[in-house]
Design a protein around this motif. Sequence first.
Motif, PDB file in Angstrom:
ATOM      1  N   GLU A   1      85.255  31.766  16.326  1.00 44.17           N
ATOM      2  CA  GLU A   1      86.086  32.804  16.922  1.00 44.17           C
ATOM      3  C   GLU A   1      87.326  32.135  17.485  1.00 44.17           C
ATOM      4  O   GLU A   1      87.222  31.135  18.208  1.00 44.17           O
ATOM      5  CB  GLU A   1      85.318  33.534  18.026  1.00 44.17           C
ATOM      6  N   ALA A   2      88.494  32.668  17.144  1.00 49.50           N
ATOM      7  CA  ALA A   2      89.759  32.092  17.590  1.00 49.50           C
ATOM      8  C   ALA A   2      90.572  33.148  18.321  1.00 49.50           C
ATOM      9  O   ALA A   2      90.595  34.317  17.932  1.00 49.50           O
ATOM     10  CB  ALA A   2      90.548  31.567  16.392  1.00 49.50           C
ATOM     11  N   ARG A   3      91.202  32.704  19.393  1.00 48.43           N
ATOM     12  CA  ARG A   3      92.106  33.573  20.157  1.00 48.43           C
ATOM     13  C   ARG A   3      93.187  32.679  20.731  1.00 48.43           C
ATOM     14  O   ARG A   3      92.890  31.772  21.519  1.00 48.43           O
ATOM     15  CB  ARG A   3      91.354  34.288  21.267  1.00 48.43           C
ATOM     16  N   GLY A   4      94.429  32.920  20.320  1.00 46.78           N
ATOM     17  CA  GLY A   4      95.511  32.047  20.746  1.00 46.78           C
ATOM     18  C   GLY A   4      95.242  30.638  20.263  1.00 46.78           C
ATOM     19  O   GLY A   4      94.952  30.418  19.095  1.00 46.78           O
ATOM     20  N   GLU A   5      95.312  29.682  21.171  1.00 45.13           N
ATOM     21  CA  GLU A   5      95.070  28.281  20.817  1.00 45.13           C
ATOM     22  C   GLU A   5      93.614  27.868  21.010  1.00 45.13           C
ATOM     23  O   GLU A   5      93.249  26.730  20.736  1.00 45.13           O
ATOM     24  CB  GLU A   5      95.982  27.380  21.643  1.00 45.13           C
ATOM     25  N   GLN A   6      92.788  28.771  21.482  1.00 46.31           N
ATOM     26  CA  GLN A   6      91.382  28.467  21.738  1.00 46.31           C
ATOM     27  C   GLN A   6      90.528  28.805  20.513  1.00 46.31           C
ATOM     28  O   GLN A   6      90.771  29.799  19.833  1.00 46.31           O
ATOM     29  CB  GLN A   6      90.877  29.279  22.928  1.00 46.31           C
ATOM     30  N   GLN A   7      89.533  27.965  20.286  1.00 43.71           N
ATOM     31  CA  GLN A   7      88.602  28.213  19.185  1.00 43.71           C
ATOM     32  C   GLN A   7      87.192  27.884  19.644  1.00 43.71           C
ATOM     33  O   GLN A   7      86.968  26.871  20.290  1.00 43.71           O
ATOM     34  CB  GLN A   7      88.993  27.371  17.975  1.00 43.71           C
ATOM     35  N   LEU A   8      86.269  28.754  19.308  1.00 41.72           N
ATOM     36  CA  LEU A   8      84.865  28.617  19.681  1.00 41.72           C
ATOM     37  C   LEU A   8      84.039  28.579  18.402  1.00 41.72           C
ATOM     38  O   LEU A   8      84.277  29.367  17.489  1.00 41.72           O
ATOM     39  CB  LEU A   8      84.464  29.828  20.536  1.00 41.72           C
TER      40      LEU A   8
END
Length: 156
Positions: free
Chosen positions: A109-116
């Motif tokens: 899951e990605a949102r902006g520069e964050q990725q999980l």
Amino acid sequence: MTTPEDFVAAEAALLDAGRFDDWLALFTEDGHYWVPLQGAAQADPYSHNSIAYEDRLLLQLRIERLKNPRAHSQHPASRCQHVLQRSRIESDDAAGGELVLRTPFLYVEARGEQQLMLAGSYRHLLVRTASGWAIRQKRVDLLNAGQALPAIQLFI
């Protein structure tokens, strides 16, 4: 009728495309989405807390929140990718019209520069209907379910 394995792959593709209403339509009226807090060790959603245990109404509310342009958690919007291993049938009750399918996965899951990234196994309880397969329960057994997890915005 499509194979159960193809049905699960198509379900993941709907989530990856952000087609949440179409995804919800795959569930039976009594369908549930369940992410146990204890992962595969948790026998049921009632004797211990869960990360998520949602019926169709709660799923619909989550979908409406995701679609709301004022949803702060979706600025920028979250995106996801499901990578599935080969599904295996764990049980098949042909007389009852149900089967359980286990599918190991990686979820990003990605949102902006964050990725999980999460890993685990799905257990789909599927029922045969006149129009094809439907989901009575989607269980998500996370590999690291007992660990502290960041907020997951979409559907694993």
